[in-house]
Scaffold this motif. Sequence first.
Motif, PDB file in Angstrom:
ATOM      1  N   PHE A 166      -1.195   3.633   8.099  1.00 25.92           N
ATOM      2  CA  PHE A 166      -2.196   2.554   7.548  1.00 25.92           C
ATOM      3  C   PHE A 166      -1.707   1.372   7.884  1.00 25.92           C
TER       4      PHE A 166
ATOM      5  N   ASP B 263      -4.473  -4.155   5.504  1.00 25.39           N
ATOM      6  CA  ASP B 263      -5.830  -4.747   5.471  1.00 25.39           C
ATOM      7  C   ASP B 263      -5.638  -6.436   5.260  1.00 25.39           C
TER       8      ASP B 263
ATOM      9  N   THR C 175      -3.643   4.494  -1.110  1.00 24.27           N
ATOM     10  CA  THR C 175      -3.851   3.636  -2.119  1.00 24.27           C
ATOM     11  C   THR C 175      -3.070   2.124  -2.184  1.00 24.27           C
TER      12      THR C 175
ATOM     13  N   LEU D 158      -7.827  -0.056  -3.680  1.00 22.76           N
ATOM     14  CA  LEU D 158      -7.607   0.511  -2.305  1.00 22.76           C
ATOM     15  C   LEU D 158      -7.371   2.058  -2.615  1.00 22.76           C
ATOM     16  N   ASN D 159      -8.464   3.018  -2.246  1.00 19.83           N
ATOM     17  CA  ASN D 159      -8.471   4.339  -2.273  1.00 19.83           C
ATOM     18  C   ASN D 159      -9.030   5.030  -1.018  1.00 19.83           C
ATOM     19  N   GLU D 160      -8.348   5.260   0.216  1.00 19.35           N
ATOM     20  CA  GLU D 160      -8.909   5.938   1.254  1.00 19.35           C
ATOM     21  C   GLU D 160      -8.279   7.209   1.515  1.00 19.35           C
ATOM     22  N   THR D 161      -9.146   8.015   2.031  1.00 13.98           N
ATOM     23  CA  THR D 161      -8.978   9.428   2.571  1.00 13.98           C
ATOM     24  C   THR D 161      -8.931   9.551   4.077  1.00 13.98           C
ATOM     25  N   PRO D 162      -8.252   8.800   4.730  1.00  6.64           N
ATOM     26  CA  PRO D 162      -8.471   9.244   6.458  1.00  6.64           C
ATOM     27  C   PRO D 162      -8.024  10.412   6.998  1.00  6.64           C
TER      28      PRO D 162
ATOM     29  N   ALA E 231      -4.035  10.333   1.645  1.00  2.00           N
ATOM     30  CA  ALA E 231      -4.615   9.312   0.559  1.00  2.00           C
ATOM     31  C   ALA E 231      -3.775   7.961   0.795  1.00  2.00           C
TER      32      ALA E 231
ATOM     33  N   SER F 259       0.841  -1.292  -0.018  1.00  2.00           N
ATOM     34  CA  SER F 259      -0.104   0.175  -0.101  1.00  2.00           C
ATOM     35  C   SER F 259       0.888   1.280  -0.065  1.00  2.00           C
TER      36      SER F 259
ATOM     37  N   TYR G 266       0.222   9.865   9.226  1.00  2.04           N
ATOM     38  CA  TYR G 266      -0.779   8.891   9.135  1.00  2.04           C
ATOM     39  C   TYR G 266      -0.312   7.483   8.847  1.00  2.04           C
TER      40      TYR G 266
ATOM     41  N   THR H 189       0.684   5.322   1.405  1.00  2.00           N
ATOM     42  CA  THR H 189       0.100   6.363   2.183  1.00  2.00           C
ATOM     43  C   THR H 189       0.866   7.769   2.008  1.00  2.00           C
TER      44      THR H 189
END
Length: 619
Positions: free
Chosen positions: A579, A582, A551, A556-560, A549, A525, A577, A527
């Motif tokens: 990650f 998962d 990815t 996988l494309n998250e914006t925590p 972001a 991934s 951040y 980050t």
Amino acid sequence: MTFIFAGPIAPTNIGTHISNQLESSFDQTGITVSAGNTVFVTIAVDPTAASIAVTDSAGNTYTKDADKTNGSSCSSPCGGTSGVRTLVFSAPIAASLTNGTITVATSPTTDVNIAATFFSFNGLASPSPADQVQTGTGSGTTLNSGSTATTSLPDELLIGALGIEDKNPGVTQGAGFTKLTLSSVTGGKATNNVSMQPEYEVVHSTGAYSAGGTLGTSAKWAAAIVTYKIKTPSVSSIVRNDPDPTNGPTVHFTVTFSDRVLGVDASDFTLTTTGTASGAIGSVVDNDDNTFTVSVDSVTGSGTIRLDVADDDSIESLSTIPLGGTGNGNGSFITGQAYTTPIGTPPAITSLSSATFIVGAPGSFTVTATGTSAPGLSETGALPGGVSFIDNGNGTATLAGTPGGAGTFPLSLTAANGITPNASQSFVLTVDAGAQATVTVTAPASATYGQTGLSAIASGGSGTGAYSYSAGASTACSVNSSTGAISITAGVGTCAITATRGADANYNTSDPSSPATVAVGKATSATAVTCAAGPFTYTGSAQTPCSVAVTGAGGLNETPTPTYADNTGAGTATASYTFAGDANHDGSSDSKPFTIGKATSTTLVTCATGPFTFTGSAQ
């Protein structure tokens, strides 16, 4: 009536001729010899080069078997020439001579001294009895023709002819030989001096032989030996006398010999049988010394019975020559007719009328038939490649082989044993599709979630069917059933690919291959923390100008929300951040700093509205 001499090979003297004066030809008269005998003329003559021929009044053919000269050749007249010439003539008598004439003549006409002895023998081969010949010359008291090449047969007649330049030679025969009548020119001039001394011996083994003898006084001589084949009896045929096939219990054979023979009895015969057939040699009836009827008794069983002659030299011709010649076994006879027992029954095919083979697998089917005798089996019709039909010769046949192609093959089977009607059967050979050879499949040893360009590759199997692929119960991958393209659907779990080859005209669908296992791993991934452009000024409140972001493969494309540190007061603040990862991705993290500047300040002095009155204190 003509009688043929019945007894051992032996000579009969016909006469002699001597010339007491020179002559070019002469007639020997009063000759009586029966057909079947062989006449010999042995001649001693001056050493002329002229041709010498022998004829007779019955037209028999005389062959010159030996001709040897010792001395210088002379021309007519030859009376004074030193030396001698020896000749041997023979003639198998086809036309009997009765008070006939034998003529001896020179050509060209040449006057010579001649001494000739005429005799016959019974029991020789015809029309060409002569076998080996050897001649020799010399001067002295010891005569020797030299040795012949090895004789062709064990039983032969040896004729020695000793021509001597002497009126009274006083000849002693060679070892083993018996002298025949001497012919010698005894009168006339001293130069009329030639003699002929023939001798003979009957031998019973092959070998190299010579003729010779000794003289009372030394003289020039020319010696010859010719070996002659003795007529050897043989079995001409053995044939059935009774109907065939037979139920017995007694059958008869006629045994025919080439000549009249003696000494035939039951001990000279044996039986050759097949199957369970058996019998016992019974009586032997002499019909005419040439043919014999032999009975075989107690005939039982099923098979064939043949009568054979087992030669042990106990059967002899009237000339006492053993069957086949001297030596056991050379007159045996094993090719006569045979009886079949019992009387036969027509054939019938009793096996099933169909069979099923499988492509690529050995198959066998036995065709069976009944009948007496056991029938032979044959087939017509196209057999599948790799399959053959073989008659076993015992009433069965084998249809066997490894077929190379599927299909239905109609055949026509026939059983025959010589007894009508033949049996026939319509037979169907079905060849079913076969099992395929093992299919194998290969795939990458490892892959990660979301990885592309992966394929399984199948090989093996049989036929022309297409390969198909399956991921089965895999939890981490899927596969395109036609192309073998692999998709990794999870970062954790199982991935096992199998392949199968489809059916075609000759092969069923194959069994699945052993699985090719792909070790599946998580994808990486990424980050990324991104902050807005400043400047940022202290406001007394927390400032949050950044975003995150996360990815990775598989969408996988998250914006925590990032985590901040020191983001209220002036100075350097941090946005970060992490990650944690998962099910399909490994974790990743990122952080970015940003600066908060100090805020500006304002100073304002404000006075209350006066007046102000002195109070004694500061105001």
